[in-house]
Scaffold this active site. Structure first.
Site, short mmCIF file in Angstrom:
data_model
loop_
_atom_site.label_atom_id
_atom_site.label_comp_id
_atom_site.label_asym_id
_atom_site.label_seq_id
_atom_site.Cartn_x
_atom_site.Cartn_y
_atom_site.Cartn_z
N CYS A 109 0.85 -1.20 0.00
CA CYS A 109 0.00 0.00 0.00
C CYS A 109 0.87 1.24 0.00
CB CYS A 109 -0.91 0.00 1.24
SG CYS A 109 -1.95 1.48 1.40
N CYS A 139 -0.06 6.22 7.10
CA CYS A 139 -1.27 5.73 7.76
C CYS A 139 -0.87 4.82 8.92
CB CYS A 139 -2.13 4.96 6.76
SG CYS A 139 -3.49 4.03 7.50
N GLU A 199 -23.73 -13.08 27.78
CA GLU A 199 -23.07 -11.89 27.24
C GLU A 199 -23.54 -10.68 28.04
OE1 GLU A 199 -21.34 -8.87 25.48
OE2 GLU A 199 -20.82 -10.89 24.83
N CYS A 231 -8.12 -12.08 21.92
CA CYS A 231 -7.41 -11.16 21.02
C CYS A 231 -6.23 -10.52 21.72
CB CYS A 231 -8.37 -10.09 20.50
SG CYS A 231 -9.06 -9.04 21.81
N ASP A 288 -14.71 -16.13 25.18
CA ASP A 288 -14.05 -15.19 24.27
C ASP A 288 -14.24 -13.78 24.80
OD1 ASP A 288 -12.91 -13.85 22.15
OD2 ASP A 288 -14.51 -14.28 20.73
N CYS A 295 -6.66 0.66 0.26
CA CYS A 295 -6.41 -0.05 1.51
C CYS A 295 -6.48 -1.54 1.22
CB CYS A 295 -7.40 0.32 2.60
SG CYS A 295 -7.14 -0.59 4.14
N CYS A 306 -1.37 -0.03 9.50
CA CYS A 306 -0.50 -1.20 9.32
C CYS A 306 0.92 -0.86 9.79
CB CYS A 306 -0.44 -1.61 7.85
SG CYS A 306 -2.01 -2.23 7.20
N GLN A 361 -16.90 -10.08 14.76
CA GLN A 361 -15.57 -10.35 14.22
C GLN A 361 -15.41 -9.57 12.92
OE1 GLN A 361 -13.41 -11.90 16.01
NE2 GLN A 361 -14.80 -12.80 17.53
#
Length: 410
Positions: free
Chosen positions: A62, A68, A294, A368, A342, A145, A71, A246
């Protein structure tokens, strides 16, 4: 000129130089073994040039890379990049004295992200939309992107018009765009509800002009022109405005496959904790009856509605409950044959304490955040569980984030 040799990569993907006084200097966009020219700025070096490149260095895909802030690792070849993601998990677990076998990293393809949050600001009278620079509130406008689905980039004219209509004079907007079955679902944060209501007719006109499926502000739908359902294992689920899901359908499928395969066929009742909109519950309902818990009300309502419409699967019972404050306790866990959890980035320390005391034969931990996951796994292992498998899943391409699926047995 200040020449430095990069020793290794840090956990955020920056090159690390170990200085004579023992301090670490971080240099973004560099690789181990490279000789680089930097400007020294405190504990960080600004890269001026690569004098001796690593054999692992490749051309970024990119043109906005390095400006940016989205990334940080596009300059790294695929094999060492996959190993870096795996090492994040290895190192986090090692910090807690855990050394299980770690599987190879499962990586999603480019252009697979179905959701992204753009920043919108006013530069004088001109609306600007893009992503922030790394470590800065300065905005980078983009025209390409390689991470997101092309349909999200196609939303930029709508987001620009939206910013021009409602952005405050100071500060900015967060514009979350999700690609759904019915088209683009746009949710705006950073505007007061009264301001959104005052501009309701103009917002409806804007949504119609740009063919948005739904437009929401402050967590409330302004207009819903078409269904904004997504498919989870063939079941239609309608998330609340800006509600969690997700970000990559491909990563969701990988994690769903790993979780489902870990649950024994003989399991009759499975608890899905921090269940969200049903990423795992809807898949696992093919095998067993599900208790889905949840804390976010919108997600509970979305899963409950989806479960009522599904066919050919076992029952899903939903419950709204803050598991950080009121975890499932030992007596409740006696009623389930397997647990999937999770949690958010903060992890599930309280719930893990109760799981460690339980007799649940199978636990699947999804996270995560390798740091909080390793803490939770330490609790479970100390309680008698054995780690059977650990699989990194690269949902967040070219970043320093990684998802992890861990299977434990008692």
């Amino acid at each position: 000129m200040t020449e430095l040799v990069i020793d290794r990569l840090g956990h955020r993907g920056d090159g690390v130089v170990l200085q004579p006084d023992g301090q670490q200097l971080f240099v973004p966009y560099t690789l181990p073994g490279e000789t680089v020219d930097v400007d020294l700025q405190g504990g960080t070096g600004r890269l001026k040039g690569v004098l001796t490149p690593s054999a692992d260095r490749i051309e970024p895909v990119c043109r906005h890379f390095g400006t940016c802030g989205g990334c940080t690792l596009q300059h790294m070849a695929p094999a060492p990049y996959a190993d870096f993601k795996r090492r994040l998990v290895v190192d986090a677990l090692a910090d807690r004295g855990l050394a299980p076998e770690i599987g190879e990293t499962r990586i999603v393809p480019p252009h697979s992200r179905r959701r992204a949050t753009f920043a919108g600001i006013m530069a004088g009278r001109h609306p600007l939309v893009g992503f922030n620079e790394r470590g800065s509130h300065r905005l980078v406008t983009i025209d390409e992107c390689p991470v997101v689905r092309p349909q999200l980039l196609a939303a930029l004219p709508a987001l620009t018009a939206l910013t021009g209509l409602i952005a405050p004079r100071k500060g900015g907007l967060d514009l979350t765009v999700t690609l759904t079955n019915g088209g683009l679902d746009v949710s705006v944060a950073g505007i007061a509800a009264r301001d959104a209501d005052r501009l309701r007719m103009q917002l409806i006109e804007l949504a119609t002009r740009f063919d948005l499926a739904r437009l929401s502000a402050g967590g409330e739908a302004i207009v819903e022109r078409r269904s904004v359902a997504i498919n989870i294992d063939g079941v239609a689920v309608t998330p609340s405005p800006g509600g969690f899901l997700q970000v990559s359908e491909e990563a969701e499928a990988i994690m769903g496959e790993l979780v489902t395969a870990a649950i024994p066929d003989k399991a009759k009742r499975v608890a899905d904790l921090f269940s969200g909109v049903g990423t795992f519950a809807l898949r696992l309902a093919r095998k067993a009856e599900i208790l889905a818990i949840e804390g976010e009300g919108g997600a509970v309502a979305a899963l409950d509605q989806a479960a009522r419409g599904m066919t050919g699967r076992h029952r899903i019972t939903t419950e709204k409950r803050d598991l950080a404050r009121r975890p499932l306790i030992e007596k409740e866990l006696e009623k389930v044959d397997a647990v999937v959890f999770d949690p958010p980035r903060a992890g599930a320390a309280e719930q893990s304490q109760w799981l460690a005391r339980s007799k649940v034969p199978t636990i699947v931990a999804v996270s995560c955040n390798p740091a909080t996951l390793s803490r939770d796994l330490r609790i479970l292992v100390d309680g008698g569980y054995r780690i059977e498998s650990v699989t990194p899943v690269d949902q967040f391409l070219w970043s320093s984030h990684v998802e992890v699926v861990t299977v434990l047995r008692r």
